[in-house]
Motif scaffolding. Structure first.
Motif, PDB file in Angstrom:
ATOM      1  N   ASN A  55      -3.019  -0.602  -4.942  1.00 27.16           N
ATOM      2  CA  ASN A  55      -4.138  -1.178  -4.059  1.00 27.16           C
ATOM      3  C   ASN A  55      -4.323  -2.577  -3.989  1.00 27.16           C
ATOM      4  O   ASN A  55      -4.682  -3.380  -3.072  1.00 27.16           O
ATOM      5  N   ASN A  87      -1.657  -8.379   0.469  1.00 23.79           N
ATOM      6  CA  ASN A  87      -0.487  -8.176   1.381  1.00 23.79           C
ATOM      7  C   ASN A  87       0.668  -8.521   0.612  1.00 23.79           C
ATOM      8  O   ASN A  87       1.572  -9.172   1.087  1.00 23.79           O
ATOM      9  N   LYS A 142      -1.889  -4.304  -2.066  1.00 24.60           N
ATOM     10  CA  LYS A 142      -1.948  -4.030  -0.689  1.00 24.60           C
ATOM     11  C   LYS A 142      -2.973  -5.112  -0.132  1.00 24.60           C
ATOM     12  O   LYS A 142      -2.817  -5.720   0.972  1.00 24.60           O
ATOM     13  N   GLU A 189       2.332  -5.613  -0.974  1.00 28.17           N
ATOM     14  CA  GLU A 189       3.082  -4.316  -1.269  1.00 28.17           C
ATOM     15  C   GLU A 189       4.508  -4.197  -1.003  1.00 28.17           C
ATOM     16  O   GLU A 189       5.138  -3.653  -1.891  1.00 28.17           O
TER      17      GLU A 189
END
Length: 95
Positions: A65, A71, A68, A73
């Protein structure tokens, strides 16, 4: 609440320390506060602090998380991507 302490050898803890530091640097480069990242990741600020300190007992989903939110991931998706040893073992089985 189950709060077991993950026990790692020092050389493996250094890996987590490095990941935590990289996350902290990525957050700062994006000029995001810890509160902003924690809120966007759906976690408590103290949990983000533990991640940034390299706590291996934090769930891998929480790490995802945070990646993510930052940015990153695609970096997360590369974990264990190049399994050279596994491929060599597989190839030996084929012989």
């Amino acid at each position: 609440m189950n709060s077991r302490k993950a026990i790692l050898l020092p050389k493996y803890q250094k890996i987590f320390d490095g990941i935590g530091e990289n996350i902290k640097l990525a957050r700062k480069r994006r000029k995001l506060t810890a509160v902003q990242v924690a809120e966007r990741a759906g976690i408590h600020r103290a949990t983000l602090h533990r991640v940034e300190k390299g706590d291996p007992s934090v769930a891998i989903g929480i790490y995802f998380n945070i990646f993510k939110v930052l940015n990153l991931e695609k970096d997360f998706a590369n974990l264990a991507n190049d399994d050279k040893l596994g491929r060599k073992l597989q190839d030996l089985d084929l012989i």
